[in-house]
Design an enzyme around this catalytic site. Structure first.
Site, short mmCIF file in Angstrom:
data_model
loop_
_atom_site.label_atom_id
_atom_site.label_comp_id
_atom_site.label_asym_id
_atom_site.label_seq_id
_atom_site.Cartn_x
_atom_site.Cartn_y
_atom_site.Cartn_z
N SER A 65 11.50 -10.17 -2.73
CA SER A 65 11.06 -10.38 -1.34
C SER A 65 12.07 -11.09 -0.44
O SER A 65 11.86 -11.11 0.78
CB SER A 65 9.75 -11.17 -1.32
OG SER A 65 8.69 -10.29 -1.23
N LYS A 68 13.25 -9.16 2.47
CA LYS A 68 12.43 -8.93 3.67
C LYS A 68 13.09 -9.54 4.92
O LYS A 68 12.91 -9.03 6.02
CB LYS A 68 11.02 -9.50 3.47
CG LYS A 68 10.19 -8.69 2.44
CD LYS A 68 8.82 -9.28 2.24
CE LYS A 68 7.86 -8.37 1.49
NZ LYS A 68 7.94 -8.33 0.05
N TYR A 193 12.28 0.41 1.06
CA TYR A 193 11.71 -0.89 0.64
C TYR A 193 12.00 -1.16 -0.84
O TYR A 193 12.43 -2.25 -1.21
CB TYR A 193 10.20 -0.88 0.94
CG TYR A 193 9.46 -2.07 0.40
CD1 TYR A 193 9.45 -3.28 1.11
CD2 TYR A 193 8.81 -2.01 -0.82
CE1 TYR A 193 8.78 -4.39 0.59
CE2 TYR A 193 8.14 -3.10 -1.33
CZ TYR A 193 8.12 -4.29 -0.63
OH TYR A 193 7.48 -5.38 -1.14
N TYR A 245 5.18 -17.20 0.86
CA TYR A 245 3.88 -16.61 0.56
C TYR A 245 2.77 -17.49 1.16
O TYR A 245 2.98 -18.13 2.19
CB TYR A 245 3.69 -16.42 -0.96
CG TYR A 245 4.76 -15.54 -1.58
CD1 TYR A 245 4.80 -14.18 -1.30
CD2 TYR A 245 5.72 -16.06 -2.42
CE1 TYR A 245 5.77 -13.36 -1.86
CE2 TYR A 245 6.70 -15.25 -2.99
CZ TYR A 245 6.72 -13.90 -2.71
OH TYR A 245 7.68 -13.11 -3.25
N VAL A 263 9.60 -12.77 -5.96
CA VAL A 263 8.96 -12.92 -7.27
C VAL A 263 9.94 -12.87 -8.45
O VAL A 263 9.53 -13.01 -9.60
CB VAL A 263 7.82 -11.90 -7.49
CG1 VAL A 263 6.71 -12.09 -6.48
CG2 VAL A 263 8.35 -10.48 -7.48
#
Ligand code: GLU
Length: 315
Positions: A65, A68, A193, A245, A263
């Site tokens: 992540s 992102k 992605y 998160y 993660v």
């Protein structure tokens, strides 16, 4: 206040390592296993290009992540803030990062923010390029520029696993197609992605991304801005409110600077004008954050006076 040295970082790593026992290694990632549970590494790079590091800082892990924020920078560059935030919100979310229900019951026109999976898939659909290969090449070229590392590459093994285990992300993407949020080819947005998640980096690379955000988007190669500072303000604000998160509030209080985790146990931190931080610590908690890495960034904040809202220890 402590002085930033390699010795101090070694000490901080030793203090934070025991927190690994509170987490678990994400076994769905290829090559990840129990032997990685106690790994912890950190690199810090300053605007003067001084690099401090300790622990397992040479270990390469998938971005997951942390990718992102790179996708968000490119989409802001390509389409500007107004268009990007038509497709995705900018509000924190209390649910898990891959929540399906939040897409339907909150606002069916867009996901909460670009740091959750649905939001990042909607953002990847906005990255320009004539073909999927070209869009991913733009992502890699940008990443190589900002990390000053031409050797960065995708792990094919991780990419295959992302695709094979991607049912939930597909569900999110097809739901967004049904509501008109995702208007481009769904499989292409997902493929980009998945690829973005699969790029391998080490602490130095993560720290250089943090430094790029911390020093106004200047290329480490040419020392020219690659992206306007107002886009970076947007990215850092979203990292602060949603980057960790559904523990982002906790980290805003306890560390007080913009961060993004993944993660794989990766964390990127940006302390405006001062430094970029890269951490790897593969044992993660239920929300997705590295347990030892989280303890480490909180310690660094306290010891080095990094909290942007004011510091406790002076002198
Ligand atoms: N690759 C995983 C997914 O897309 C995890 C992303 C993350 O680090 O949160 O669900």
């Amino acid at each position: 206040m402590r002085e930033l040295t390699n010795e101090y970082l070694e000490e901080a790593i030793e203090d934070s390592k025991p927190f690994a026992s509170d987490g678990n290694v994400n076994m769905s990632l290829p090559t990840f296993d129990e032997t990685m549970k106690d790994m912890l590494g950190v690199s810090i790079i300053t605007p003067e290009k001084e690099c401090y590091s300790a622990g397992d800082h040479k270990q390469y892990i998938p971005m997951q992540s942390t990718s992102k924020i790179i996708g968000l920078m490119l989409a802001l560059q390509d389409f500007g803030k107004d268009r990007v935030f038509q497709a995705v919100g900018m509000e924190p979310m209390g649910d898990f990062f891959n929540s399906i229900s939040s897409l339907e019951y909150h606002d069916t026109s867009k996901p909460f923010n670009p740091m959750i999976n649905a939001g990042a898939i909607a953002v990847s659909a906005l990255i320009k390029g004539q073909s999927p290969e070209n869009r991913f090449k733009r992502y890699m070229d940008f990443l190589k520029d900002i990390t000053d590392n031409d050797d960065l590459q995708i792990s094919e093994e991780v990419y295959e696993a992302e695709k094979a285990n991607g049912a939930r992300n597909r569900a999110l993407a097809y739901f967004m197609q049904s509501t008109g949020t995702l208007v481009t080819d769904v499989e292409e947005a997902l493929d980009l992605y998945f690829r973005m998640n699969s790029v391998m980096m080490c602490c130095d690379d993560f720290a250089r991304v943090g430094l790029f955000l911390a020093r106004g988007g200047r290329s480490p190669r040419e020392d020219e801005p690659l992206i306007p500072p107002h886009h970076l303000r947007t990215v850092k604000a979203i990292m602060m409110t949603s980057g960790m998160y559904n523990s982002s509030g906790h980290y805003a209080v306890e560390a007080g600077f913009p961060m993004k985790s993944g993660v794989s146990g990766s964390i990127i931190g940006a302390i405006p004008g001062r430094m970029g931080i890269g951490v790897i610590g593969p044992a993660i908690d239920k929300k997705g954050n590295s347990t030892a890495g989280g303890a480490l960034v909180k310690k660094l904040s306290l010891d080095l006076g990094l909290n942007m809202f004011g510091v406790d220890r002076i002198g």
